[in-house]
Write an enzyme that holds these catalytic residues in place. Sequence first.
Site: not given
Length: 363
Positions: A50-51, A129, A157, A177, A179, A217, A303
């Site tokens: 996401a960053t 978040n 989120q 994102s 995860h 890639t 984070c």
Amino acid sequence: MAQAIDLYGNPHTTSHLAGIEAYRTVVQARRQVARAIGGDARRVVFTSGATEANNLALFGAVRAAVGRRKIVVLASEHSSVIEPALALGDEGFDVQVLPVGGDGTVDLEAVEKAVDTNTALVSAMHVNNETGVVQPIAAIAEISHRHGALLHSDCAQSLGRLQVDIDHLGADMLTLSAHKCYGPKGIGALYVGGRQNVVLRPLLYGGGQEGGLRAGTLPVPLCVGFGEACRIAAANVNAESKRMGLLAEKLLEAILEMCPPARLNGSRTQRVSCAFNVCFPGTVGDELLNAFEGIYVSSGSACASAVLEPSRVLLAYGLSASDADASLRFCVGRFTTDADIETAKRIVAKGAARLGLMRRTAA
């Protein structure tokens, strides 16, 4: 993912069978991500998370804008939106950071005043978040589009916690994102072009992958895991959101009852059901984390949990530095059970008694 590890072919090469197999696998994953938000697979740009997606949205859209020099972001945005916006300010762009109210939501009249014909991009997070507060993205999109500006929304989120539909939200770019919806770490996506064409300048140059927007890639196993996580999250979002919401509400009510000084940070109603943030006045973050050992809670964003400064989000909500430092984030997840909630309640009660939160009120 385990099966995809053996697909050694480059998914960007279709001149041999190994590459074709990897390519087809990535295409399927891309479709799964797109379906989860009601979108078009051709508009999914895979990133490292996401960053990177947020950075691509801000730097890419603003630098590509013609005749527009203004950026509008909310004060409660994730650092991966705030920091790129400030960096663009250093490049000479006009950056306006809109305040949010004590409930964590932005005043739409403030958005109306801030967005004008010089605005290239507005960025507003869907679900915060740290607090779970939900912003009125569709309304912000209407204002942005009326003035010809693009809207980007960080939805990292949201997926798996709310119904996420790109057309309903009205966003031109949307960050996801893996995860955050139980997929693997190290991959995310930027959905580019909701209702209108979006022109971006890439951050990474090289082989022209991802429609020329993101060179490099693709990691096939991570794409597979992301796609499958999106499929599962979208298929179960209604039932899971309800179940997690009931568990979270049970824990929140218990905390507020056991610790009368405690209070909820942000809106009680305009938030995702499974997450909340609570202030325990008169304490500090380290004390709380130690007192509540045995449950996984965090002070501020995961984070930046190693950062010793108070949460920037909570300061934006109007909390003092001491109250922001005395706040914890609680989240209920897919694998949380009723038994887990009962355990958490006992741990909180024991920790609160040790810190004197319960005795102070009784006195």
